[in-house]
Design a protein around this motif. Structure first.
Motif, PDB file in Angstrom:
ATOM      1  N   MET A  18      69.178  65.774  80.304  1.00  0.00           N
ATOM      2  CA  MET A  18      70.602  65.567  80.237  1.00  0.00           C
ATOM      3  C   MET A  18      71.136  64.801  81.060  1.00  0.00           C
ATOM      4  SD  MET A  18      73.118  69.187  80.925  1.00  0.00           S
ATOM      5  CE  MET A  18      74.646  68.713  81.971  1.00  0.00           C
ATOM      6  N   GLU A  19      72.171  63.895  80.594  1.00  0.00           N
ATOM      7  CA  GLU A  19      72.583  62.660  81.208  1.00  0.00           C
ATOM      8  C   GLU A  19      74.003  63.130  82.020  1.00  0.00           C
ATOM      9  OE1 GLU A  19      73.981  58.101  80.765  1.00  0.00           O
ATOM     10  OE2 GLU A  19      72.440  59.186  79.219  1.00  0.00           O
ATOM     11  N   ILE A  20      74.128  62.890  83.202  1.00  0.00           N
ATOM     12  CA  ILE A  20      75.247  63.055  83.851  1.00  0.00           C
ATOM     13  C   ILE A  20      76.084  62.016  83.720  1.00  0.00           C
ATOM     14  CG2 ILE A  20      76.543  63.499  86.074  1.00  0.00           C
ATOM     15  CD1 ILE A  20      73.658  65.105  86.773  1.00  0.00           C
ATOM     16  N   PRO A  21      77.514  62.108  83.319  1.00  0.00           N
ATOM     17  CA  PRO A  21      78.441  60.827  83.151  1.00  0.00           C
ATOM     18  C   PRO A  21      78.581  60.330  84.554  1.00  0.00           C
ATOM     19  CG  PRO A  21      79.584  62.688  82.533  1.00  0.00           C
ATOM     20  CD  PRO A  21      78.198  63.165  82.649  1.00  0.00           C
ATOM     21  N   SER A  22      79.152  58.968  84.544  1.00  0.00           N
ATOM     22  CA  SER A  22      79.484  58.527  86.106  1.00  0.00           C
ATOM     23  C   SER A  22      80.997  59.068  86.087  1.00  0.00           C
ATOM     24  CB  SER A  22      79.619  57.131  85.943  1.00  0.00           C
ATOM     25  OG  SER A  22      80.670  56.496  84.986  1.00  0.00           O
ATOM     26  N   SER A  23      81.244  58.898  87.377  1.00  0.00           N
ATOM     27  CA  SER A  23      82.538  59.453  87.790  1.00  0.00           C
ATOM     28  C   SER A  23      83.674  58.563  87.399  1.00  0.00           C
ATOM     29  CB  SER A  23      82.901  59.436  89.369  1.00  0.00           C
ATOM     30  OG  SER A  23      82.438  58.250  89.811  1.00  0.00           O
ATOM     31  N   LEU A  24      83.494  57.419  87.101  1.00  0.00           N
ATOM     32  CA  LEU A  24      84.408  56.544  86.517  1.00  0.00           C
ATOM     33  C   LEU A  24      84.757  57.050  85.137  1.00  0.00           C
ATOM     34  CD1 LEU A  24      86.175  54.017  86.561  1.00  0.00           C
ATOM     35  CD2 LEU A  24      84.396  52.650  86.104  1.00  0.00           C
TER      36      LEU A  24
END
Length: 89
Positions: free
Chosen positions: A1-7
């Motif tokens: 599972m990939e965590i999206p960047s805060s941006l």
């Protein structure tokens, strides 16, 4: 599972807030139908959509709050990136 960047999370939040606010303003702008007309048209072939103005206004405030939270995420992300590379962004 990939965590999206805060941006990307902040931008996604802004887009969802804009979409929600657009829908809420459309719902508020729809003309209200008197109850008698709504009952008559309910028997007709086309369905009647009676929008609750209060719920539409609550949705608009929710979208505003979501947009403000997304801006906070973007500002924090920008500050963090600026700190990491030792620049003010």
């Amino acid at each position: 599972m990939e965590i999206p960047s805060s941006l990307s999370s902040g931008l996604s939040g802004l887009q969802k807030a804009q979409s929600g606010l657009t829908q809420a303003t459309v719902d508020v702008a729809k003309p209200a139908q008197p109850q008698a007309e709504a009952n008559l048209e309910a028997d007709a072939s086309r369905p009647v959509e009676n929008v609750d103005k209060t719920q539409a206004l609550v949705s608009a405030v929710e979208a505003q709050n979501q947009g403000e939270a997304a801006v906070e995420v973007l500002e924090t992300s920008s500050e963090t990136i600026g700190t990491i590379i030792d620049l003010e962004v």
